[in-house]
Scaffold this active site. Structure first.
Site, short mmCIF file in Angstrom:
data_model
loop_
_atom_site.label_atom_id
_atom_site.label_comp_id
_atom_site.label_asym_id
_atom_site.label_seq_id
_atom_site.Cartn_x
_atom_site.Cartn_y
_atom_site.Cartn_z
CE LYS A 65 66.44 47.81 21.01
NZ LYS A 65 66.69 48.41 19.72
CG ASP A 101 67.71 47.15 16.82
OD1 ASP A 101 66.49 46.91 16.28
OD2 ASP A 101 68.23 47.45 17.80
P1 NAP Z 1 70.27 57.24 22.39
O1 NAP Z 1 70.78 56.02 22.66
O2 NAP Z 1 69.43 58.52 22.85
O3 NAP Z 1 70.99 58.12 21.40
C1 NAP Z 1 70.67 59.59 21.04
C2 NAP Z 1 71.35 60.07 20.37
O4 NAP Z 1 71.57 61.84 19.42
C3 NAP Z 1 72.85 60.44 21.22
O5 NAP Z 1 74.21 60.44 20.25
C4 NAP Z 1 72.18 62.38 21.67
O6 NAP Z 1 73.15 62.83 22.17
C5 NAP Z 1 72.42 62.08 20.46
N1 NAP Z 1 71.18 63.40 20.93
C6 NAP Z 1 69.86 63.99 21.09
N2 NAP Z 1 69.05 64.48 21.10
C7 NAP Z 1 69.90 65.32 20.40
C8 NAP Z 1 70.14 67.39 20.34
N3 NAP Z 1 69.32 67.78 20.42
N4 NAP Z 1 70.95 67.27 19.18
C9 NAP Z 1 71.65 66.91 18.89
N5 NAP Z 1 71.74 65.45 18.79
C10 NAP Z 1 71.32 65.00 19.75
O7 NAP Z 1 68.56 57.00 21.40
P2 NAP Z 1 68.56 55.57 20.64
O8 NAP Z 1 67.48 54.49 21.47
O9 NAP Z 1 69.61 55.72 20.03
O10 NAP Z 1 67.23 56.34 19.43
C11 NAP Z 1 67.48 57.89 18.89
C12 NAP Z 1 66.46 57.90 17.38
O11 NAP Z 1 66.84 56.38 16.98
C13 NAP Z 1 65.23 58.02 17.71
O12 NAP Z 1 63.97 59.17 17.97
C14 NAP Z 1 64.63 56.33 18.34
O13 NAP Z 1 62.80 56.47 17.98
C15 NAP Z 1 64.73 56.24 16.54
N6 NAP Z 1 65.00 54.55 16.34
C16 NAP Z 1 64.09 54.06 15.39
C17 NAP Z 1 64.69 52.83 15.10
C18 NAP Z 1 64.02 52.23 13.77
O14 NAP Z 1 63.68 50.69 13.52
N7 NAP Z 1 63.16 52.76 12.85
C19 NAP Z 1 65.28 52.07 15.87
C20 NAP Z 1 65.64 52.92 16.77
C21 NAP Z 1 65.94 54.03 17.13
P3 NAP Z 1 74.34 62.30 23.13
O15 NAP Z 1 75.72 61.39 22.86
O16 NAP Z 1 75.70 63.87 22.73
O17 NAP Z 1 73.89 62.26 23.98
#
Ligand code: NAP
Length: 279
Positions: A65, A101
């Site tokens: 992205k 998004d």
């Molecule tokens: P990302 O960029 O990897 O960010 C993940 C965030 O979660 C980071 O801030 C990370 O913290 C935190 N995190 C990860 N593992 C953790 C844990 N075990 N305990 C506490 N915090 C944790 O991921 P993303 O792209 O934002 O996606 C996140 C989720 O949203 C995914 O499940 C994805 O499928 C979902 N999503 C859904 C949609 C939708 O349309 N519904 C769209 C996009 C994403 P750190 O900074 O400390 O690493």
């Protein structure tokens, strides 16, 4: 044949092909939407080749992205300000990058009658989806607090959003401050993968911490549809929204951009749900 697609790495798990092909069929367009796996090193060449192969547009997903924002000719305001593109349209020999998004997230909330203007929103996580959610919320006039396990990352996110938000509308908090922030939150949004199938298990809310009955709880995780957080929230009497709502709304905005047609939301939701359930 006109084509659409989703470009990511990996991208085989995406429900977007099922959702968009059902929508194309419902509006009577004989186009095709396909998954386009491309490793990061191949992104520039792959994007450059697609219009010549009949592609009208693509969705862009993880991990492309941010890179895609520098590979298009023009950007929407949202894509420019977020520094991230999830939708590309090729038209008149130029490429246009948008990001649906944040608007998809907000539209899902608004469809339930929730107004973000003036609300106190608490976001858990500070990654890519948190950026889109926080951006949409501050633009809609919400007061946004971000709580992330790595505090420096929450600070970075605040910093990058500061030019688009009044100073007092953005803050971050340490995980120790979660209980107090939750008590004051009108909206809680989980943007961490906690509770996601195949991801870290459990809820992002520690045991014993519950939202108020009148707090809205939005979990971006969509696989499974019923996450531990949503179960907790419902047990506390809170209204809930799942990640599928955002997935469908962001897809609908992309669909409208590519086709100029009104997206068939119910068809898209049903197809996405069926794909998630492996039907
Ligand atoms: P990302 O960029 O990897 O960010 C993940 C965030 O979660 C980071 O801030 C990370 O913290 C935190 N995190 C990860 N593992 C953790 C844990 N075990 N305990 C506490 N915090 C944790 O991921 P993303 O792209 O934002 O996606 C996140 C989720 O949203 C995914 O499940 C994805 O499928 C979902 N999503 C859904 C949609 C939708 O349309 N519904 C769209 C996009 C994403 P750190 O900074 O400390 O690493």
């Amino acid at each position: 044949m006109t084509k659409l697609g989703v470009i990511g790495w990996p991208v085989g798990h995406s429900v977007s092909p099922a959702m968009h092909n059902a929508a194309l069929q419902a509006v009577g367009l004989g186009w095709q939407y396909v998954a386009l796996p491309a490793p990061p090193a191949d992104l520039p060449a792959t994007l450059a080749a697609l219009p010549g192969r009949g592609y009208r547009g693509v969705n862009v997903t993880i991990p492309h992205k941010v890179a895609a924002a520098s590979l298009v000719d023009d950007l929407s305001t949202a894509a420019r300000e977020m520094g991230s593109v999830n939708t590309i349209l090729w038209q008149g020999g130029r490429s246009f990058g948008d990001n649906t998004d944040g608007a998809g997230f907000l539209t899902a909330l608004q469809a339930q009658g929730f107004s973000a203007q003036g609300c106190c929103a608490l976001i858990l996580g500070a990654g890519g989806s948190a950026r889109a959610v926080a951006y949409a919320l501050v633009k809609a006039g919400a007061l946004v607090s971000i709580c992330n396990r790595t505090p420096a990352r929450a600070e970075d996110l605040l910093h990058s959003l500061a030019p688009f938000a009044p100073r007092q509308s953005l803050s971050s908090l340490p995980t120790e401050g979660l209980a107090a922030a939750l008590a004051g939150a009108d909206l809680l949004v989980n943007t961490t993968p906690l509770g996601m199938a195949g991801g870290p298990p459990g809820s992002p809310l520690p045991a014993g911490l519950l939202p108020r009955r009148d707090t809205w709880v939005f979990d971006l995780v969509y696989r499974p549809e019923e996450t531990p957080l949503l179960q907790q929230a419902r047990a506390a009497g809170a209204a809930t929204l799942g990640g599928l709502d955002m997935l469908v709304q962001q897809g609908a905005l992309s669909f409208a951009l590519w086709t100029g047609q009104t997206p068939p939301l119910h068809v898209m939701a049903a197809a996405a749900r069926a794909a998630l359930r492996g039907e």
